[in-house]
Write a protein that holds these residues in place. Sequence first.
Motif, PDB file in Angstrom:
ATOM      1  N   ASP A 164       0.863  -1.179   0.000  1.00  0.00           N
ATOM      2  CA  ASP A 164       0.000   0.000   0.000  1.00  0.00           C
ATOM      3  C   ASP A 164       0.901   1.231   0.000  1.00  0.00           C
ATOM      4  OD1 ASP A 164      -1.719   2.072   0.383  1.00  0.00           O
ATOM      5  OD2 ASP A 164      -2.786   1.198   2.085  1.00  0.00           O
ATOM      6  N   SER A 165       1.026   1.865  -1.153  1.00  0.00           N
ATOM      7  CA  SER A 165       1.981   2.971  -1.314  1.00  0.00           C
ATOM      8  C   SER A 165       1.299   4.332  -1.411  1.00  0.00           C
ATOM      9  CB  SER A 165       2.841   2.733  -2.564  1.00  0.00           C
ATOM     10  OG  SER A 165       3.544   1.523  -2.478  1.00  0.00           O
ATOM     11  N   THR A 166       0.164   4.485  -0.730  1.00  0.00           N
ATOM     12  CA  THR A 166      -0.495   5.792  -0.746  1.00  0.00           C
ATOM     13  C   THR A 166       0.425   6.838  -0.125  1.00  0.00           C
ATOM     14  OG1 THR A 166      -1.582   5.225   1.346  1.00  0.00           O
ATOM     15  CG2 THR A 166      -2.822   4.855  -0.682  1.00  0.00           C
ATOM     16  N   ILE A 167       0.301   8.060  -0.598  1.00  0.00           N
ATOM     17  CA  ILE A 167       1.186   9.145  -0.177  1.00  0.00           C
ATOM     18  C   ILE A 167       0.556   9.886   0.995  1.00  0.00           C
ATOM     19  CG2 ILE A 167       2.419  11.209  -0.928  1.00  0.00           C
ATOM     20  CD1 ILE A 167       2.095  10.185  -3.810  1.00  0.00           C
ATOM     21  N   SER A 168       1.270   9.950   2.107  1.00  0.00           N
ATOM     22  CA  SER A 168       0.781  10.658   3.283  1.00  0.00           C
ATOM     23  C   SER A 168       0.970  12.162   3.110  1.00  0.00           C
ATOM     24  CB  SER A 168       1.526  10.187   4.532  1.00  0.00           C
ATOM     25  OG  SER A 168       2.901  10.553   4.461  1.00  0.00           O
ATOM     26  N   SER A 169       0.260  12.938   3.908  1.00  0.00           N
ATOM     27  CA  SER A 169       0.394  14.401   3.848  1.00  0.00           C
ATOM     28  C   SER A 169       1.797  14.834   4.248  1.00  0.00           C
ATOM     29  CB  SER A 169      -0.649  15.055   4.764  1.00  0.00           C
ATOM     30  OG  SER A 169      -0.520  14.578   6.101  1.00  0.00           O
ATOM     31  N   GLU A 170       2.442  14.083   5.156  1.00  0.00           N
ATOM     32  CA  GLU A 170       3.808  14.420   5.566  1.00  0.00           C
ATOM     33  C   GLU A 170       4.777  14.264   4.398  1.00  0.00           C
ATOM     34  OE1 GLU A 170       1.823  12.355   7.160  1.00  0.00           O
ATOM     35  OE2 GLU A 170       1.391  13.448   9.016  1.00  0.00           O
ATOM     36  N   ALA A 210       3.982  14.282   1.194  1.00  0.00           N
ATOM     37  CA  ALA A 210       3.640  15.293   0.190  1.00  0.00           C
ATOM     38  C   ALA A 210       4.253  16.637   0.539  1.00  0.00           C
ATOM     39  CB  ALA A 210       2.122  15.417   0.069  1.00  0.00           C
ATOM     40  N   GLY A 211       4.234  16.993   1.837  1.00  0.00           N
ATOM     41  CA  GLY A 211       4.825  18.254   2.268  1.00  0.00           C
ATOM     42  C   GLY A 211       6.325  18.273   2.074  1.00  0.00           C
ATOM     43  N   THR A 212       6.977  17.151   2.402  1.00  0.00           N
ATOM     44  CA  THR A 212       8.439  17.063   2.222  1.00  0.00           C
ATOM     45  C   THR A 212       8.823  17.138   0.755  1.00  0.00           C
ATOM     46  OG1 THR A 212       8.606  15.660   4.203  1.00  0.00           O
ATOM     47  CG2 THR A 212      10.476  15.646   2.673  1.00  0.00           C
ATOM     48  N   ALA A 213       8.024  16.487  -0.103  1.00  0.00           N
ATOM     49  CA  ALA A 213       8.313  16.468  -1.544  1.00  0.00           C
ATOM     50  C   ALA A 213       7.884  17.752  -2.232  1.00  0.00           C
ATOM     51  CB  ALA A 213       7.614  15.274  -2.192  1.00  0.00           C
ATOM     52  N   GLY A 214       7.093  18.561  -1.561  1.00  0.00           N
ATOM     53  CA  GLY A 214       6.628  19.819  -2.154  1.00  0.00           C
ATOM     54  C   GLY A 214       5.618  19.617  -3.266  1.00  0.00           C
ATOM     55  N   ILE A 215       4.741  18.610  -3.108  1.00  0.00           N
ATOM     56  CA  ILE A 215       3.745  18.335  -4.143  1.00  0.00           C
ATOM     57  C   ILE A 215       2.343  18.526  -3.580  1.00  0.00           C
ATOM     58  CG2 ILE A 215       5.198  16.727  -5.423  1.00  0.00           C
ATOM     59  CD1 ILE A 215       3.682  14.429  -4.087  1.00  0.00           C
ATOM     60  N   LYS A 216       1.415  18.837  -4.466  1.00  0.00           N
ATOM     61  CA  LYS A 216       0.007  18.959  -4.111  1.00  0.00           C
ATOM     62  C   LYS A 216      -0.711  17.680  -4.532  1.00  0.00           C
ATOM     63  CE  LYS A 216      -4.172  21.532  -5.353  1.00  0.00           C
ATOM     64  NZ  LYS A 216      -4.729  22.559  -6.278  1.00  0.00           N
ATOM     65  N   PHE A 267      11.387   8.224 -11.645  1.00  0.00           N
ATOM     66  CA  PHE A 267      10.217   8.185 -10.785  1.00  0.00           C
ATOM     67  C   PHE A 267      10.441   9.011  -9.520  1.00  0.00           C
ATOM     68  CE2 PHE A 267       9.871   4.207 -13.205  1.00  0.00           C
ATOM     69  CZ  PHE A 267       8.602   4.370 -13.729  1.00  0.00           C
ATOM     70  N   PRO A 268       9.352   9.498  -8.926  1.00  0.00           N
ATOM     71  CA  PRO A 268       9.473  10.230  -7.662  1.00  0.00           C
ATOM     72  C   PRO A 268      10.187   9.387  -6.613  1.00  0.00           C
ATOM     73  CG  PRO A 268       7.269  10.470  -8.583  1.00  0.00           C
ATOM     74  CD  PRO A 268       7.957   9.453  -9.420  1.00  0.00           C
ATOM     75  N   TRP A 269      11.049  10.026  -5.842  1.00  0.00           N
ATOM     76  CA  TRP A 269      11.876   9.291  -4.882  1.00  0.00           C
ATOM     77  C   TRP A 269      11.058   8.620  -3.788  1.00  0.00           C
ATOM     78  CZ3 TRP A 269      11.023  11.006   0.012  1.00  0.00           C
ATOM     79  CH2 TRP A 269      10.577  12.318   0.174  1.00  0.00           C
ATOM     80  N   PHE A 270       9.853   9.110  -3.544  1.00  0.00           N
ATOM     81  CA  PHE A 270       9.045   8.583  -2.442  1.00  0.00           C
ATOM     82  C   PHE A 270       8.175   7.396  -2.847  1.00  0.00           C
ATOM     83  CE2 PHE A 270       7.339  12.464  -4.342  1.00  0.00           C
ATOM     84  CZ  PHE A 270       6.131  12.038  -4.853  1.00  0.00           C
TER      85      PHE A 270
END
Length: 500
Positions: free
Chosen positions: A300-306, A308-314, A441-444
Amino acid sequence: MWARLRQAYNKTAAPRVNSYKQGFALATAAASVACYVLYDSEVQSKLAPWALAEEKVEKATPYRAAQVLTQKKLQAEMHGQKAPIYRIVLTGGPCGGKSTAMAMISDRLLSLGFRVFRVPEAATLILTGTGLNPGLMEEHERQVFEATIIKTKMALEDLYYNLASAGSQPCVIICDRGTMDTAAYMSNDNFDVLLDDYNWNVVELRDKRYDAVIHLVTAAIGAEKFYTTENNAARSEDLNQARDLDFKVLNAWVGHPHIRIVDNSTGFAQKINRVEEVICQVVGAPRPARGERKFILSGDSTISSEVAGTAGIKIESFIVEQTYLTKSDSAFEGYNYIRRRGLNGTYTYTHSMVRHSNDPSTDSGIGEGERIILERSISGREYVALLKQADPGRSPVKKKVQCFLWNNVVYELQTYLDPDISMTILKTEIHPQQKLSPTQFPWFLNVKGEITDDKLFSTYEIASQYSHGTNLNWKDNQVLREAYEKSKEEFEGKRKSKKE
């Protein structure tokens, strides 16, 4: 000769045939007659406006004519013989080529038998007509100004849509920017306040209003020597401002189900051709899924708000529910499905038809292994009615979808909720000439393998392999596990060769 043409057309354009393959055969039979009359202006004037949607400046082949007739039959079936109306937004940063694209694409669509409506840019109308400078406004005045722009856009679009609905000809409404462009000129907090003040929401403004969004990247990114604002008196951005604005505009539209980015990796003429290609796909031209890439992720690789904030993405998140329908004609190769997409009680609804061609010997207009995809927006009432036709052999599928922008590429993360099989797939649509290497690909995200051409991982197959309410790990499925290991091995090989 006219009697032969009329007879062939009536057969091809009939509301229904006994089978989809028979429809291909009828289209092929009419092709030779259709090709003969494409240059005959007298005969063309007697044809139904969208009986043959073919450029009059090019010589048609039986293959192409059959393709056109077949896709028009599918359009008629999809829309119940009612001429379709498509709303498409051209957006992007300053000097991206929107005005030129609108003019050239309009000519192209007219030659294809469509009526074309061109909605002007509301902000330019207001700025040039009032002389106002938004940069000098107080906060309250700026809020009213931006709201006025959105209201003007919607009023113009609705006016053109009503005019299009009054006729019997298929129409394309091309909008010079859309409602969500306003978000690029405001802070997130101020835009949220604006939505609340006028009882608007993003799903209504972005997803329900438009069939597709095409983002033309500003010349300030990749074609700097051609950047200018002389063609628009209401624009004054320098190169850096144009780049920043381009990113903000694109980010405002992330989450729309059909967003395409057209960059400056080619010459301007080729750029316009790529825009034409996207629009032709939207209005029903046969669409091979060659630009779509799919990858399997770890767990399960859903992106957390934390993150997203670190990566600077919306992140734009929503829920998708997809239901496959029973076949009205068991002879055709393909399937139908309906989809509900949205969040917190606000949804968009679509009905899609997918048709395959596995017989390269037929002049069906579709090559072996390719497919036609036709999609139309439907109402909530239609959606509920079509649910009664759900295929009992395939379970409804529910996913959580997260959309985001990374390195000017829109990614879509799909996590299965029902059946709950602990599977997350990364999806992106890129131009066929654009390469996407494993190291981009995105690092996260922990990408494990590519599954673009593996039908076992398609939603259509997952719906048949797992029942509603299933709570199992997909890796326990031996067939899927073996396919995964193979794709993982190939993917790792590409990653190593790229590093070397």
